[in-house]
Scaffold this motif. Structure first.
Motif, PDB file in Angstrom:
ATOM      1  N   GLY A 103       0.882  -1.107  -0.412  1.00 56.01           N
ATOM      2  CA  GLY A 103      -0.004  -0.062   0.042  1.00 56.01           C
ATOM      3  C   GLY A 103       0.918   1.299  -0.173  1.00 56.01           C
ATOM      4  N   PHE A 104       1.930   1.375  -0.095  1.00 54.33           N
ATOM      5  CA  PHE A 104       3.166   2.675   0.287  1.00 54.33           C
ATOM      6  C   PHE A 104       3.215   3.367  -1.271  1.00 54.33           C
ATOM      7  N   VAL A 105       2.991   2.703  -3.152  1.00 58.92           N
ATOM      8  CA  VAL A 105       2.791   3.258  -4.230  1.00 58.92           C
ATOM      9  C   VAL A 105       1.829   2.300  -4.657  1.00 58.92           C
ATOM     10  N   ASP A 106       1.251   2.576  -5.677  1.00 58.38           N
ATOM     11  CA  ASP A 106      -0.273   1.967  -6.354  1.00 58.38           C
ATOM     12  C   ASP A 106       0.291   1.578  -7.876  1.00 58.38           C
ATOM     13  N   PHE A 107       1.435   1.044  -7.723  1.00 57.63           N
ATOM     14  CA  PHE A 107       2.420   0.422  -9.483  1.00 57.63           C
ATOM     15  C   PHE A 107       1.830  -0.847  -9.731  1.00 57.63           C
ATOM     16  N   THR A 108       1.435  -0.456 -10.957  1.00 54.77           N
ATOM     17  CA  THR A 108       0.612  -1.485 -11.614  1.00 54.77           C
ATOM     18  C   THR A 108       1.824  -2.711 -12.340  1.00 54.77           C
ATOM     19  N   LEU A 109       1.457  -4.075 -12.549  1.00 49.93           N
ATOM     20  CA  LEU A 109       2.471  -4.486 -13.215  1.00 49.93           C
ATOM     21  C   LEU A 109       3.342  -4.553 -14.499  1.00 49.93           C
ATOM     22  N   GLN A 110       2.489  -3.460 -14.978  1.00 51.52           N
ATOM     23  CA  GLN A 110       3.484  -2.249 -16.427  1.00 51.52           C
ATOM     24  C   GLN A 110       4.508  -2.055 -15.660  1.00 51.52           C
ATOM     25  N   GLN A 111       3.842  -1.366 -14.443  1.00 53.81           N
ATOM     26  CA  GLN A 111       5.146  -0.225 -14.373  1.00 53.81           C
ATOM     27  C   GLN A 111       5.831  -0.950 -13.262  1.00 53.81           C
ATOM     28  N   ALA A 112       5.725  -2.011 -12.767  1.00 53.62           N
ATOM     29  CA  ALA A 112       6.579  -1.929 -11.894  1.00 53.62           C
ATOM     30  C   ALA A 112       7.781  -2.993 -12.642  1.00 53.62           C
ATOM     31  N   SER A 113       7.435  -3.423 -14.243  1.00 54.44           N
ATOM     32  CA  SER A 113       8.472  -4.202 -14.749  1.00 54.44           C
ATOM     33  C   SER A 113       8.997  -3.103 -15.523  1.00 54.44           C
ATOM     34  N   ALA A 114       8.233  -1.979 -15.578  1.00 52.16           N
ATOM     35  CA  ALA A 114       8.933  -1.255 -16.632  1.00 52.16           C
ATOM     36  C   ALA A 114      10.680  -0.683 -15.149  1.00 52.16           C
ATOM     37  N   ILE A 115      10.142  -0.541 -14.073  1.00 55.17           N
ATOM     38  CA  ILE A 115      10.924  -0.273 -13.019  1.00 55.17           C
ATOM     39  C   ILE A 115      12.264  -0.895 -12.891  1.00 55.17           C
ATOM     40  N   SER A 116      11.703  -1.930 -12.515  1.00 52.20           N
ATOM     41  CA  SER A 116      13.201  -3.503 -12.908  1.00 52.20           C
ATOM     42  C   SER A 116      13.381  -3.431 -13.747  1.00 52.20           C
ATOM     43  N   ILE A 117      13.473  -3.113 -15.086  1.00 57.97           N
ATOM     44  CA  ILE A 117      14.517  -2.995 -16.403  1.00 57.97           C
ATOM     45  C   ILE A 117      15.565  -1.840 -15.358  1.00 57.97           C
ATOM     46  N   ILE A 118      15.550  -1.276 -14.596  1.00 54.67           N
ATOM     47  CA  ILE A 118      16.857  -0.579 -14.619  1.00 54.67           C
ATOM     48  C   ILE A 118      17.892  -1.152 -14.311  1.00 54.67           C
ATOM     49  N   GLY A 119      17.586  -2.839 -13.410  1.00 54.31           N
ATOM     50  CA  GLY A 119      18.350  -3.319 -13.100  1.00 54.31           C
ATOM     51  C   GLY A 119      19.601  -4.386 -14.418  1.00 54.31           C
ATOM     52  N   GLY A 120      18.777  -3.703 -14.875  1.00 55.79           N
ATOM     53  CA  GLY A 120      19.380  -4.675 -16.491  1.00 55.79           C
ATOM     54  C   GLY A 120      20.217  -3.456 -17.088  1.00 55.79           C
ATOM     55  N   ALA A 121      20.708  -2.279 -15.621  1.00 55.73           N
ATOM     56  CA  ALA A 121      21.886  -1.808 -16.231  1.00 55.73           C
ATOM     57  C   ALA A 121      21.675  -1.178 -17.298  1.00 55.73           C
ATOM     58  N   ASP A 122      21.072  -1.034 -18.530  1.00 55.86           N
ATOM     59  CA  ASP A 122      21.082  -0.558 -19.550  1.00 55.86           C
ATOM     60  C   ASP A 122      20.347  -0.116 -20.097  1.00 55.86           C
ATOM     61  N   GLY A 123      20.524   1.254 -20.494  1.00 53.87           N
ATOM     62  CA  GLY A 123      20.048   2.353 -20.569  1.00 53.87           C
ATOM     63  C   GLY A 123      18.934   2.458 -21.743  1.00 53.87           C
ATOM     64  N   PRO A 124      19.403   2.121 -22.819  1.00 53.16           N
ATOM     65  CA  PRO A 124      18.490   1.747 -23.776  1.00 53.16           C
ATOM     66  C   PRO A 124      17.628   0.781 -23.525  1.00 53.16           C
ATOM     67  N   THR A 125      18.221   0.159 -23.244  1.00 48.19           N
ATOM     68  CA  THR A 125      16.225  -0.971 -22.622  1.00 48.19           C
ATOM     69  C   THR A 125      15.590  -0.358 -22.367  1.00 48.19           C
ATOM     70  N   SER A 126      16.092  -0.205 -20.902  1.00 50.47           N
ATOM     71  CA  SER A 126      14.842   0.665 -20.114  1.00 50.47           C
ATOM     72  C   SER A 126      14.432   1.618 -20.603  1.00 50.47           C
ATOM     73  N   ILE A 127      15.234   2.382 -21.600  1.00 52.67           N
ATOM     74  CA  ILE A 127      14.063   3.610 -22.219  1.00 52.67           C
ATOM     75  C   ILE A 127      12.802   2.928 -22.877  1.00 52.67           C
ATOM     76  N   PHE A 128      13.156   1.817 -23.573  1.00 48.41           N
ATOM     77  CA  PHE A 128      12.335   1.096 -24.599  1.00 48.41           C
ATOM     78  C   PHE A 128      11.708  -0.011 -23.658  1.00 48.41           C
ATOM     79  N   ILE A 129      11.881  -0.223 -23.021  1.00 46.52           N
ATOM     80  CA  ILE A 129      10.606  -1.060 -22.168  1.00 46.52           C
ATOM     81  C   ILE A 129       9.670   0.214 -21.823  1.00 46.52           C
ATOM     82  N   ALA A 130      10.353   1.379 -20.735  1.00 46.74           N
ATOM     83  CA  ALA A 130       9.640   2.094 -20.100  1.00 46.74           C
ATOM     84  C   ALA A 130       8.525   2.916 -21.404  1.00 46.74           C
ATOM     85  N   THR A 131       9.146   2.864 -22.568  1.00 42.00           N
ATOM     86  CA  THR A 131       7.423   3.364 -23.680  1.00 42.00           C
ATOM     87  C   THR A 131       6.957   2.610 -24.249  1.00 42.00           C
TER      88      THR A 131
END
Lengths: 77, 440
Positions: free
Chosen positions: B193-221
């Motif tokens: 209940g801290f935040v309200d992330f949907t599964l899509q948002q959660a997975s877009a955030i988690s891709i930060i762990g891939g440490a790959d800028g272009p991939t993060s931007i690709f997934i986030a968009t």
């Protein structure tokens, strides 16, 4: 219901990591296979390079020998 | 040229339609007098007052209540005044990090300057018709820029170290635990209940762990465009901070003896192997996970051009001019998402926190994987190269090398670390493909 979503998260994790590892393990096998095949059937043109590399210093030696001979001849003369 | 045309036209008009031309001249004259009439002379005090109201100071102090944010929604007064000032100070901090500390200046500087421009009141640079908004629509909202960057990165990548020691690819796989671990974390946070992330948002955030800028931007968009700014900034700033984040984790998880392990020298890799490899990876991706082929395809395209050796000009363009051009646009476009109303929200804080957890988990699992591999017979692996499994090419590999040198000056780990490093890029692209196939 409460624990459900986190459990879902773990399922995604298992599926995702499974895919990533499977992909990479297959890739490792293919890399090894490829290097075996390539080394057996397409042995490197590397050898040519070595031949080239070794032939250049030989030429140099010949040239040097010729120059020294010429110089000594000149001095004697 | 213009003059000649005009003169000819004038002559034509004079000779044939004298009356008409007289009429047009007359009408333009009346138009100009008409314009003069509408301009009413104003007292100087009113002019100064009007000008003062249009200054930035006035816009910061008394924001226009009708001003809308870049994406057309309403903004709170805080976001229009203090929020912008805070964000401008944040961009100054990013400048300092990039220039003084040398943190990924190539990306951080365009992003930070884009952020500075996006927070200017009145001008609306990040809006639909501002140039930052145009840049964003041109290549970020349609995922074009990250793909082009991937081509360039592919052209810069040498798979030689990976090919000569294929098993190090496992390290690049293990580091993707950061992505999925964070996915669980983000889901747990929204469950609590801290935040309200949907599964899509959660997975877009988690891709930060891939440490790959272009991939993060690709997934986030693709999955959560509303979080793009925070995700991209978190991703790039943590990538820049790899030399700070990683070493403590690496040192905590290894013993001194392990850090001094010397690895066997890499065998020579033939040109044919390097040429076959990109096609092999792409084939595998096509068969297993077509969703990952936009990223892997672009990456392997760049690499194939490089290894083919016959298109040196294209290879050179990909590696230099194209990637540099796109980097400028990508940075500015991402910077446009640093507008205060989108960045100064509680979600950003959680994204930043989850991002650093993702990075740390990725680093740690890479190192642990190396230790597990050392339990099996065969050539020993220095666990320090495990941390290079998070993509962040070539920063993470350099960090492995640097930490290794701290303990043994003769231990050169750089080339060994490049193996897991490039495998990490493939691994995170595969992970991205999995996330897209799951959530889209």
């Amino acid at each position: 219901m409460e624990t459900n979503l986190v459990m879902e998260g773990f399922k995604f994790m298992a599926l995702g990591m499974g895919t990533v590892f499977m992909f990479l393990i297959v890739l490792i096998f293919m890399m090894n296979l490829m290097s075996i095949i390539i080394h057996r059937f397409f042995p490197e043109p590397m050898l040519k390079e070595e031949v080239l590399a070794s032939s250049v210093p030989q030429d140099n030696k010949k040239v040097i020998a010729a120059i020294t001979a010429a110089i000594s001849h000149h001095r004697q003369g | 040229m213009k003059f000649i045309v005009l003169k000819l036209l004038a002559l034509f008009m004079i000779f044939s339609f004298t009356s008409v031309s007289a009429n047009t001249i007359h009408s333009t004259e009346t138009l100009s007098t008409h314009q003069e009439e509408t301009y009413k002379s104003q007292p100087l005090s009113e002019m100064i007052g009007g000008f003062l109201n249009s200054t930035g100071i006035a816009a910061f102090m008394h924001p226009d209540p009708n001003e809308l944010s870049a994406n057309g929604s309403k903004m709170s007064d805080f976001h229009k005044s203090w929020g912008r000032i805070i964000m401008i100070l944040v961009t100054f901090f990013l400048f300092w990090l990039a220039i003084k500390k040398g943190f990924e200046p190539l990306l951080l500087l365009p992003i930070a300057f884009g952020g500075l421009l996006a927070n200017i009141p009145v001008a609306g640079i990040a809006g639909d018709h501002g140039f930052l908004g145009v840049i964003y629509d041109m290549g970020l909202s349609n995922e074009m820029f990250p793909i082009i960057i991937f081509m360039g990165v592919g052209a810069m990548t040498d798979f030689g170290p990976l090919l000569s020691n294929p098993k190090t690819a496992l390290l690049g796989g293990a580091a993707q635990f950061g992505i999925f671990g964070t996915l669980v974390g983000a889901v747990a946070l929204s469950q609590a209940g801290f935040v309200d992330f949907t599964l899509q948002q959660a997975s877009a955030i988690s891709i930060i762990g891939g440490a790959d800028g272009p991939t993060s931007i690709f997934i986030a968009t693709k999955l959560a465009p509303e979080l793009l700014g925070a995700i991209a900034v978190a991703s790039y700033s943590y990538m820049a901070m790899v030399p700070i984040i990683q070493p403590p984790i690496m040192k905590a998880l290894t013993t001194e003896a392990e850090r001094k392990i010397k690895m066997t020298t890499l065998r020579h890799v033939s040109r044919l192997e390097k040429l076959v490899f990109p096609i092999m990876v792409l084939t595998l991706a096509i068969l297993v996970l077509p969703e990952s082929t936009p990223l892997i395809g672009a990456f392997m395209f760049g690499n194939f051009l490089k290894e083919s050796g016959v298109v040196e000009r294209l290879n050179d363009t990909l590696q230099n001019s194209l990637i540099n051009t796109v980097t400028i646009f990508l940075g500015l476009g991402v910077g446009s998402k640093l507008a205060s109303d989108q960045f100064l929200v509680p979600d950003t804080m959680f994204i930043m926190a989850l991002g650093i957890i993702a990075f740390s988990v990725g680093t740690a699992s890479g190192v642990i994987m190396a230790k597990i591999m050392n339990m099996f017979p065969g050539h020993k692996v220095n666990p320090l190269i495990g941390s290079a499994g998070v993509s962040a090419v070539p920063m993470a590999a350099r960090v492995s090398n640097k930490v290794g040198m701290e303990y043994d000056r003769t231990n050169m780990l750089l080339m060994h670390a490049m193996g897991p490093n490039v495998a990490g890029v493939i691994g995170s692209a595969v992970a991205a493909g999995v996330l897209i196939s799951l959530f889209q």
